[in-house]
Design an enzyme around this catalytic site. Structure first.
Site, PDB file in Angstrom:
ATOM      1  N   SER A 264     -16.463 -28.264  -3.595  1.00 45.00           N
ATOM      2  CA  SER A 264     -15.521 -28.724  -3.717  1.00 45.00           C
ATOM      3  C   SER A 264     -15.018 -30.110  -3.332  1.00 45.00           C
ATOM      4  O   SER A 264     -14.149 -31.139  -4.075  1.00 45.00           O
ATOM      5  CB  SER A 264     -14.332 -27.682  -2.702  1.00 45.00           C
ATOM      6  OG  SER A 264     -14.462 -26.354  -3.343  1.00 45.00           O
ATOM      7  N   HIS A 290      -9.112 -31.020   1.452  1.00 40.73           N
ATOM      8  CA  HIS A 290      -9.752 -29.424   1.058  1.00 40.73           C
ATOM      9  C   HIS A 290      -8.436 -28.753   1.391  1.00 40.73           C
ATOM     10  O   HIS A 290      -8.740 -27.548   1.456  1.00 40.73           O
ATOM     11  CB  HIS A 290     -11.419 -29.860   1.574  1.00 40.73           C
ATOM     12  CG  HIS A 290     -11.583 -28.586   0.812  1.00 40.73           C
ATOM     13  ND1 HIS A 290     -12.037 -27.662   2.083  1.00 40.73           N
ATOM     14  CD2 HIS A 290     -12.468 -28.025  -0.122  1.00 40.73           C
ATOM     15  CE1 HIS A 290     -13.093 -26.657   2.253  1.00 40.73           C
ATOM     16  NE2 HIS A 290     -12.805 -26.938   0.806  1.00 40.73           N
TER      17      HIS A 290
END
Length: 469
Positions: A264, A290
């Site tokens: 990610s 995030h």
């Protein structure tokens, strides 16, 4: 007798890197066809009885048609390309002519060779060990608009990218444009290898960065390899790790959570646009994105130069304390990190003294809690993720007194006094390191994740935010 055409790759230049298959084809050929420069490099390998046909640059069609004409006479014709014949070489042209018909029906085979980017990669380590692509900047047969689309796709998708035909006498600006496009998606510190005449006696290798390399030193004999967001210099090598050390070493199997997290963060890094952020601030921005999946955080984030690095040093040294405005912020800071480094977190919101002070002074509980905290923990890192009045109180104390905390993180969220509270902090902070989420956005999770970014800063290069830092 049916003729045959073997399209072969001669490799990057060093004869020792030519495959046995190709050497055998050259030895058994009745005729050999190729660009004059390549023909000269292998003339000592061609038997005297073999017919030869060569042309200069840009006359590939003439060479291909001659190969079919010789094969129609029953000969075994070898068509040579440098590197691998299927990568910007003669193989596709030969097969396309065969597909069109009218050139007889020879047997056709393609024999692979070691490509220039493979040779260049091996000379500098392991930069193409993960997903990669190759792009040619030659627009002789491909419109530049299409090439540019492919450059953007490669850059945004975080491919390691080999760049062929980067420059010629008349084509000088395209490499500058490629760098400009890549810098919209990659950090300027991304490693770039410039390999000229790979494996040959006059080989030249320069390892630079995306933001720092000089396009003017490049020519048609050069291959560039642009790393991805994880590529790095490892001693004398350029390395793109595959992820082996994302494994759980205790169990000998992949730590799925860590792999998803690092993946990610690599994705976030490839999509970020700001190039003005220091490494520590960029790491904090990535954490906020995030947490929220909101790339506006990149625009809204502000930090004093070196603030995240400063907090990292103190917190991981075990010498700091943290004060939060609400328990939600306290809950979002990683417990394993706090326990490992012996960091205490204080929240005064539910302290009985806070309610008493708020009632007696006509304050909100958040303001009162900050007043108490400043007296008892003047050197703490103050983290505000909910109450703008808490941030306004801290700004006022910073402005009026010698109060000098480790720093202040200002990320309250809402519509009343929120924007003003952040302006106050920026104006009052002086030499105190701060981090702010501008505007109305913020929240407890964002405030806490900036602290977590400070804890895990030494993992930034590996894009591994961790869970137990």
């Amino acid at each position: 007798m049916r003729g045959k055409i073997s399209v072969v790759g001669l490799g990057p230049g060093d004869e020792s890197m030519m495959t046995p298959q190709v050497l055998e084809a050259l030895n058994r050929a009745d005729a050999i066809v190729g660009y004059s420069g390549y023909m000269k490099s292998i003339e000592h390998l061609i038997p005297p009885s073999v017919l030869k046909f060569s042309t200069g640059m840009t006359r590939e069609m003439d060479r291909a048609e001659q190969a079919f004409a010789m094969a129609a006479e029953g000969r075994h014709v070898v068509v040579v390309s440098s590197g691998d014949a299927g990568i910007y070489g003669m193989a596709p042209l030969i097969i396309e002519l065969y597909e069109r018909g009218g050139h007889g029906d020879p047997e056709i085979e393609v024999l692979p060779g070691i490509s220039a980017f493979q040779a260049a990669s091996a000379r500098i380590g392991a930069p193409i060990s993960h997903d990669f692509c190759a792009i040619s900047l030659s627009d002789l047969m491909t419109p530049w608009e299409l090439i540019e689309k492919r450059i953007v796709a490669a850059a945004s998708a975080d491919f390691v990218t080999a760049v062929y035909n980067p420059k010629s006498r008349d084509r000088y600006w395209q490499l500058y444009r490629l760098r400009e496009l890549f810098l919209q998606h990659r950090d300027p510190s991304t490693p770039v290898a410039i390999v000229r005449n790979a494996t040959r006696v006059d080989e030249e290798i320069v390892v630079s960065t995306l933001g720092g390399f000089d396009p003017d030193v490049v020519d048609m004999f050069t291959v560039l390899i642009v790393g991805n967001s994880r590529s790095r210099i490892a001693g004398d090598f350029l390395l793109t790790p595959r992820g082996y050390f994302d494994q759980d070493e205790n169990e000998g199997s992949y730590n799925v959570g860590a792999t998803i997290m690092s993946g990610s963060f690599r994705t976030i890094a490839s999509l970020m646009r700001r190039n003005d952020l220091d490494d520590d601030a960029k790491w904090a921005v990535m954490h906020t994105i995030h947490t929220t999946a909101d790339f506006e955080m990149e625009k809204l984030f502000y930090a004093s130069p070196g603030a995240i690095r400063h907090w990292h040093k103190i917190l991981k040294g075990g010498g700091g304390e943290i004060v939060t405005d609400v328990t939600m912020v306290q809950s979002g800071i990683r417990k394993a990190a706090l326990e490992r480094y012996g960091i205490k977190v204080y929240c005064y919101l539910n302290d009985p003294r806070t309610a008493e002070l708020a009632a007696s002074e006509g304050l909100t509980r958040s303001q009162a809690g900050m007043r108490l905290a400043v007296k008892e923990h003047p050197g703490a890192l103050y983290v505000v993720g909910n109450a703008p009045t808490a941030l306004i109180e801290l700004a006022s104390i910073l402005h009026r007194t010698p109060f000098a905390p480790m720093g202040v993180i200002g990320a309250p969220v809402g519509f009343v006094n929120v924007v003003e509270s952040k302006h106050r902090l920026k104006a009052a902070c002086g030499d105190t390191p701060i981090a702010v989420i501008e505007g109305r956005k913020g929240g407890s999770g964002i405030a806490a994740t900036i602290v977590n970014a400070a804890f895990s800063l030494d993992e930034a290069a590996a894009m591994n935010p961790g869970r137990d830092v």
